[in-house]
Write an enzyme that holds these catalytic residues in place. Sequence first.
Site, PDB file in Angstrom:
ATOM      1  N   LYS A 258       0.801  -1.224   0.000  1.00 43.71           N
ATOM      2  CA  LYS A 258       0.000   0.000   0.000  1.00 43.71           C
ATOM      3  C   LYS A 258       0.836   1.279   0.000  1.00 43.71           C
ATOM      4  CE  LYS A 258      -4.404  -1.457   0.449  1.00 43.71           C
ATOM      5  NZ  LYS A 258      -5.537  -0.989  -0.370  1.00 43.71           N
TER       6      LYS A 258
ATOM      7  N   SER B 223       1.081  -9.730  -0.555  1.00 46.15           N
ATOM      8  CA  SER B 223       0.781  -8.296  -0.478  1.00 46.15           C
ATOM      9  C   SER B 223       1.154  -7.629   0.840  1.00 46.15           C
ATOM     10  CB  SER B 223      -0.698  -8.057  -0.768  1.00 46.15           C
ATOM     11  OG  SER B 223      -1.507  -8.773   0.157  1.00 46.15           O
TER      12      SER B 223
END
Length: 349
Positions: free
Chosen positions: A71, A322
């Site tokens: 992110k 991720s």
Amino acid sequence: MKLTKEENDSLNKECGEIGDCLTGEKVYNALQRLAPLVHRTPLLTSQTTNNYLGKNVYFKMENQQKTGAFKFRGATFKLMQLKKRQLDKGVITASAGNHAQGVAYAAAKLGAKATIFMAEKTPLAKVNATRNYGAQVVLSGETFQEAYEASLKHQLQTGAEYIHPFDDYDVMAGQGTIAMELLRQEDRIDTILVPVGGGGLISGIAVAAKHVNRNMKIIGVQAEGADAIYRSYHTGRTENLHSVYTIAEGIAVKKPGERTLPIIREYVDDMITVSDEAIASAIVYMLERNKTLMEGAGAAAIAALFAHNKQIKSRHCGVVVSGGNMDISTMPKIQQLAEKLSNRELVHS
């Protein structure tokens, strides 16, 4: 899957066509601008995994990115697009945790005040990490959606710049840099598995990867208990969920993004789901075999590779890990879920 007429009309009204909003060139520009700021995360391979699955697997370790998740890429690129007068008003967002840390860290680097709304059940490790980056954290609601709605109300009151966790073309472009990095590290990759919550990560990756190689296969993975985009992709309708339940809180999103869903329908080749037991098993597997810690969302794509291996036709398969911001106190629950899957496999073997 092609877009519905309504989606095409919406896109044409907003930005002419998808290509004007999110392009390979835009992702490449993001790659160049982010290069001095983000880690070029490693690509991990495991001969044990390759032998077991019968294909070459490459784990893109975004759990080793700054702030512990991918992110940071999208948040930083988005903030880099803002003018000084916008940064002076501060930035605001809602997040399951990883986007919060990305925005908080990027805001600190650029001298902007960050206010982050998070669901009350967000793991304490993520809350504390966000505060440690200098952001103000507001805990609100039981789910991401409730925190998001509270953040929108606050934004109207303050005039701060809203940084959406996934439904923003600059954010998607930043996340898409993962694909361009991945394909520079290993150019034989023919398929990429990507975890999906609201769809920002897979949108950026799909557009970027197909800019490099139009034959690349992109497969999205959702948790069975949070499968809004999976349902929307396969029914052709926008499917919103009343509730979500999964150990992968980073992808526990009730509604597909208005901007991400049309891109996913246009560029993504398939969407599949995995159980929480499979996700837990993948966490334990990677911890034991590769000595690497993943959170639930970060393990979803690996879980899918094991659960759907026969259906995933690939010789060189990229898997996006991720994030790694797990609340360690949840490990006993993770182990219990993984054991359930192991026991079921023994019964059916």
